[in-house]
Design an enzyme around this catalytic site. Structure first.
Site, short mmCIF file in Angstrom:
data_model
loop_
_atom_site.label_atom_id
_atom_site.label_comp_id
_atom_site.label_asym_id
_atom_site.label_seq_id
_atom_site.Cartn_x
_atom_site.Cartn_y
_atom_site.Cartn_z
CE LYS A 46 -0.30 -0.22 4.89
NZ LYS A 46 -1.25 -0.86 6.11
NE ARG A 145 -6.87 0.01 10.72
CZ ARG A 145 -5.61 -0.23 10.44
NH1 ARG A 145 -4.83 1.06 10.30
NH2 ARG A 145 -4.98 -1.35 9.92
CE1 TYR A 267 11.42 31.80 5.97
CE2 TYR A 267 11.71 29.42 5.57
CZ TYR A 267 11.37 30.59 5.05
OH TYR A 267 11.27 30.90 3.87
CG MET A 315 8.69 23.77 0.82
SD MET A 315 7.94 24.85 -0.47
CE MET A 315 6.60 25.47 0.53
C1 LIG Z 1 -0.46 -1.80 6.82
C2 LIG Z 1 -0.87 -3.27 7.32
C3 LIG Z 1 -0.29 -4.31 7.40
C4 LIG Z 1 1.38 -4.19 7.26
O1 LIG Z 1 1.72 -3.74 8.52
P1 LIG Z 1 3.35 -3.74 8.90
O2 LIG Z 1 3.29 -3.16 10.50
O3 LIG Z 1 3.92 -2.55 8.10
O4 LIG Z 1 4.00 -4.90 8.76
C5 LIG Z 1 -0.78 -5.56 7.55
N1 LIG Z 1 -2.10 -5.81 7.65
C6 LIG Z 1 -2.70 -4.45 7.74
C7 LIG Z 1 -4.48 -4.75 7.72
C8 LIG Z 1 -2.30 -3.33 7.49
O5 LIG Z 1 -3.21 -2.21 7.43
#
Ligand SMILES: *Cc1c(COP(=O)(O)O)cnc(C)c1O
Length: 377
Positions: A46, A145, A267, A315
């Site tokens: 992802k 979640r 800054y 930036m």
């Molecule tokens: C992002 C995610 C993972 C991977 O988790 P890591 O801690 O990066 O290994 C696995 N399962 C779900 C549902 C996730 O959202």
């Protein structure tokens, strides 16, 4: 031809180099696979493979034997599809939004069904096509979640027609505190996962993320879903990181100067020189994914020498205190290390008050990206 010339120019034009070692990525995949053997190891790709470029990362993992690829959003599945051979499975963790079911079925993408509503929508799509469509079913075992609540799962099992046309390949859940092995939530989630698993004995079980793989056999299941460990992040908080570093980030010096005591730096003049010091300005800032929280906190490295960040992160640039180096060491165009052998992902994340995941997924688009191919090693 034009694009080659363009990429040559871009290669020379960039002030920072992000090196992504696909050989280290593949070595990490193999290490995790061995820990899981004989069970399968999927890959979570992802957010553009945690910022490292899914178009390069996913084919490298496929070549290493990975066949299951998890993304978060359906749009990521759509974009990933052309990069993978037909026998790779793409699963969508966030589930399916109404209106994308037909596209999902057409592309052969597997949704994670997180609610009875999504089950109903996927079943309706299957029935309208006279097809059996695969799915993963997620149970919420304590993170609140995503996934079905226990009573929703009971409803589903009591009314099996709800799953008409749907084949549950995988039953899954996600650990909230896996990176803290001593956290009591892990055992509570494991117990709930076992109860869910007992009700769906024919499906494969997917429970472990990167951390889960290191929590012991109980947490492993049939299909592990590592993300961060593939990309070199530490799977468990506060222990040695057994993974190979995948990312190296070097940024060029755009100006050096010597300032006197009392000089105000950056800054807001948040840093004032206490004595004469040498400074170097480097060409990356918060727009390149170096968090503003590194202001007066983080550092870059030249070899073993730590070069503290002074003043606020801008930036497009950061000012370093390079007094520790002999005068004239750093010149225009020289590179310093932000992530690499001297400063790990975990170190820079900790200085920025964040986690490796956020550093990786924020890595900017202005660096030259260099991929080291597994074969070249
Ligand atoms: C992002 C995610 C993972 C991977 O988790 P890591 O801690 O990066 O290994 C696995 N399962 C779900 C549902 C996730 O959202």
């Amino acid at each position: 031809m034009t694009t080659d010339v363009q990429s040559d120019i871009e290669g020379r034009a960039a002030c920072g180099v992000l090196t992504i070692d696909l050989g280290a990525l593949v070595a990490n995949y193999r290490q995790l696979s061995q820990r899981n053997a004989p069970e399968r190891t999927a890959a979570v790709v992802k957010a553009d493979a945690y910022g490292l470029g899914v178009a390069e990362v996913a084919p490298a993992l496929y070549a290493a034997g990975c066949r299951d690829f998890f993304v978060a959003h359906f749009i990521e599945a759509v974009r990933l599809k052309p990069h993978l051979p037909a026998d790779a499975r793409i699963l969508v963790l966030n589930g399916l939004m109404p209106g994308s079911e037909a596209d999902c079925a057409d592309l052969g993408v597997v949704p994670v069904l997180n609610s009875l509503e999504q089950v109903a929508n996927w079943s309706a799509t299957a029935k309208s096509r006279g097809a059996i469509l695969p799915a993963a079913l997620q149970a919420d075992t304590g993170m609140s979640r995503l996934g079905l609540e226990p009573q929703e799962l009971e409803t589903l099992l009591a009314e099996p027609h709800r799953l008409d046309g749907v084949h549950i390949d995988i039953v899954m859940s996600h650990l909230a505190c896996g990176d803290e092995p001593a956290h009591g939530a892990n055992a509570r989630q494991l117990e709930r996962m076992r109860a869910v698993r007992a009700r769906l004995p024919d499906a494969k079980l997917s429970f472990a993320n990167s951390a889960g793989i290191f929590l012991g056999d109980d947490f492993r299941g049939d299909v592990a879903r590592p993300g961060i460990a593939l990309y070199g992040g530490a799977p468990l908080a506060g222990s040695d990181n057994p993974m190979r570093q995948v990312v190296r980030l070097e940024v060029g010096v755009v100006q050096t100067r010597t300032v006197q005591a009392g000089a105000e730096v950056g800054y807001g003049a948040s840093f004032v020189a206490k004595s004469e010091m040498r400074l170097a300005t480097i060409a990356a800032g918060y727009a390149d994914g170096l968090p503003r929280h590194l202001s007066n906190a983080g550092a870059a490295y030249l070899g073993n020498v730590r070069l503290p960040i002074v003043g606020r992160v801008s930036m497009d640039s950061i000012i370093l205190d390079v007094t520790a180096l002999p005068a004239g060491t750093l010149k225009l165009g020289d590179m310093v290390e932000l992530i690499g052998p001297h400063q790990t992902l975990e170190m820079i994340a900790s200085d920025a008050g964040t986690i490796s995941y956020e550093i990786l997924t924020s890595l900017g688009r202005r660096y030259r990206r260099r991929y080291l191919s597994p074969a070249a090693r």
